[in-house]
Write a protein that holds these residues in place. Structure first.
Motif, short mmCIF file in Angstrom:
data_model
loop_
_atom_site.label_atom_id
_atom_site.label_comp_id
_atom_site.label_asym_id
_atom_site.label_seq_id
_atom_site.Cartn_x
_atom_site.Cartn_y
_atom_site.Cartn_z
N ASN A 168 0.74 -1.25 0.21
CA ASN A 168 0.17 -0.07 0.16
C ASN A 168 0.55 1.23 -0.09
OD1 ASN A 168 -2.61 -1.10 -0.19
ND2 ASN A 168 -2.71 -0.69 2.33
N ARG A 169 1.94 1.07 0.74
CA ARG A 169 3.08 2.06 0.96
C ARG A 169 3.47 2.15 -0.91
NH1 ARG A 169 5.19 0.27 5.41
NH2 ARG A 169 7.09 0.64 4.58
N MET A 170 3.73 1.75 -1.39
CA MET A 170 4.73 1.52 -2.72
C MET A 170 3.33 1.92 -3.33
SD MET A 170 5.63 -1.66 -4.76
CE MET A 170 3.62 -1.94 -5.20
N ASP A 171 1.64 2.22 -3.62
CA ASP A 171 0.60 1.75 -4.55
C ASP A 171 1.30 4.16 -3.95
OD1 ASP A 171 -0.49 1.77 -6.35
OD2 ASP A 171 -2.26 1.49 -5.37
N GLU A 172 0.93 4.10 -3.16
CA GLU A 172 1.21 5.45 -2.91
C GLU A 172 2.21 6.92 -3.19
OE1 GLU A 172 0.61 5.76 1.27
OE2 GLU A 172 -1.22 5.17 1.97
N GLN A 173 3.39 5.89 -3.61
CA GLN A 173 4.46 6.71 -4.11
C GLN A 173 4.31 5.99 -6.21
OE1 GLN A 173 7.21 8.34 -2.20
NE2 GLN A 173 5.96 7.05 -1.05
N PRO A 174 4.40 7.80 -6.69
CA PRO A 174 4.66 7.95 -7.70
C PRO A 174 5.32 7.16 -8.69
CG PRO A 174 5.07 10.48 -6.95
CD PRO A 174 5.06 9.39 -5.36
N THR A 222 9.75 6.24 -9.29
CA THR A 222 10.69 7.37 -8.24
C THR A 222 11.26 6.30 -7.50
OG1 THR A 222 8.50 7.00 -6.03
CG2 THR A 222 9.00 8.98 -7.65
N PRO A 223 12.61 5.92 -6.87
CA PRO A 223 13.14 5.79 -5.98
C PRO A 223 12.29 5.10 -5.16
CG PRO A 223 14.52 7.74 -7.03
CD PRO A 223 13.53 8.01 -6.95
N ALA A 224 11.46 5.86 -3.69
CA ALA A 224 10.88 5.17 -3.72
C ALA A 224 9.74 4.59 -3.63
CB ALA A 224 10.13 6.75 -1.72
N ARG A 225 9.44 4.51 -4.32
CA ARG A 225 8.34 3.58 -5.31
C ARG A 225 9.53 1.79 -5.44
NH1 ARG A 225 2.95 3.06 -7.26
NH2 ARG A 225 2.97 1.39 -8.87
N ALA A 226 10.40 1.96 -6.53
CA ALA A 226 11.55 1.32 -6.64
C ALA A 226 12.33 0.67 -5.18
CB ALA A 226 12.70 1.47 -7.52
N GLU A 227 12.00 0.99 -4.39
CA GLU A 227 12.46 0.61 -2.68
C GLU A 227 11.70 -0.33 -2.29
OE1 GLU A 227 14.80 -1.04 0.62
OE2 GLU A 227 15.51 -0.23 -1.84
N LEU A 228 10.21 0.39 -2.39
CA LEU A 228 9.33 -0.69 -1.36
C LEU A 228 8.87 -1.41 -2.10
CD1 LEU A 228 7.19 2.76 -0.29
CD2 LEU A 228 8.00 1.09 0.90
N ARG A 229 9.08 -1.28 -4.13
CA ARG A 229 8.52 -2.52 -4.44
C ARG A 229 9.87 -3.95 -4.12
NH1 ARG A 229 9.26 -5.34 -9.41
NH2 ARG A 229 7.63 -5.94 -10.16
N ARG A 230 10.55 -3.32 -4.23
CA ARG A 230 11.78 -4.48 -4.07
C ARG A 230 11.44 -5.04 -2.39
NH1 ARG A 230 15.58 -5.02 -0.06
NH2 ARG A 230 15.32 -3.51 0.47
N GLU A 231 10.86 -4.12 -1.45
CA GLU A 231 10.84 -4.73 -0.09
C GLU A 231 9.02 -5.90 -0.07
OE1 GLU A 231 10.35 -1.91 3.50
OE2 GLU A 231 12.17 -0.54 2.21
#
Length: 122
Positions: free
Chosen positions: A74-80, A83-92
């Protein structure tokens, strides 16, 4: 040096691992009458009860892992996108999916049949 307590612990662990905790639970709750449930519960051995309790604790652990996985997704989905933040959350999220999957397989879920029928290509 093996102690008597260590041998007893190992024997108990072996007995517990041999129990199909789901089958024992189903034999208890799989009846319509309260009396039948009570009778089958009273027939369960101490080892079977310990195995069911251990299985329940492991299921709770997997439920917690699954909740955490969903929260991360869900946090990943909130990121554009991009973005690096989305990529990191996707990896997690992908790591957590693998852990949840392995945890469920360890509990006996998701095992595929040894042979899968193939569809004919007519």
């Amino acid at each position: 040096m093996t102690t008597v307590a260590g041998m007893i612990e190992a024997k108990l662990a072996s007995q517990i691992s041999a129990v199909d905790a789901s089958a024992v639970a189903e034999s208890i709750v799989g009846h319509s009458s309260h009396q039948a449930k009570q009778r089958f519960a009273m027939q369960a051995s101490t080892v079977e009860i310990i195995a069911m309790a251990a299985y329940l604790v492991r299921l709770q652990d997997v439920a917690d892992l699954t909740y955490d996985m969903f929260e991360t997704a869900n946090r990943m989905d909130e990121q554009p996108r991009g973005t690096p933040a989305r990529a990191e959350l996707r990896r997690e999220t992908l790591e957590k999916i693998a852990v949840v999957g392995a945890s469920l397989e360890a509990l006996g879920f998701g095992r595929s049949p040894t042979t899968v029928p193939t569809q004919s290509q007519e």
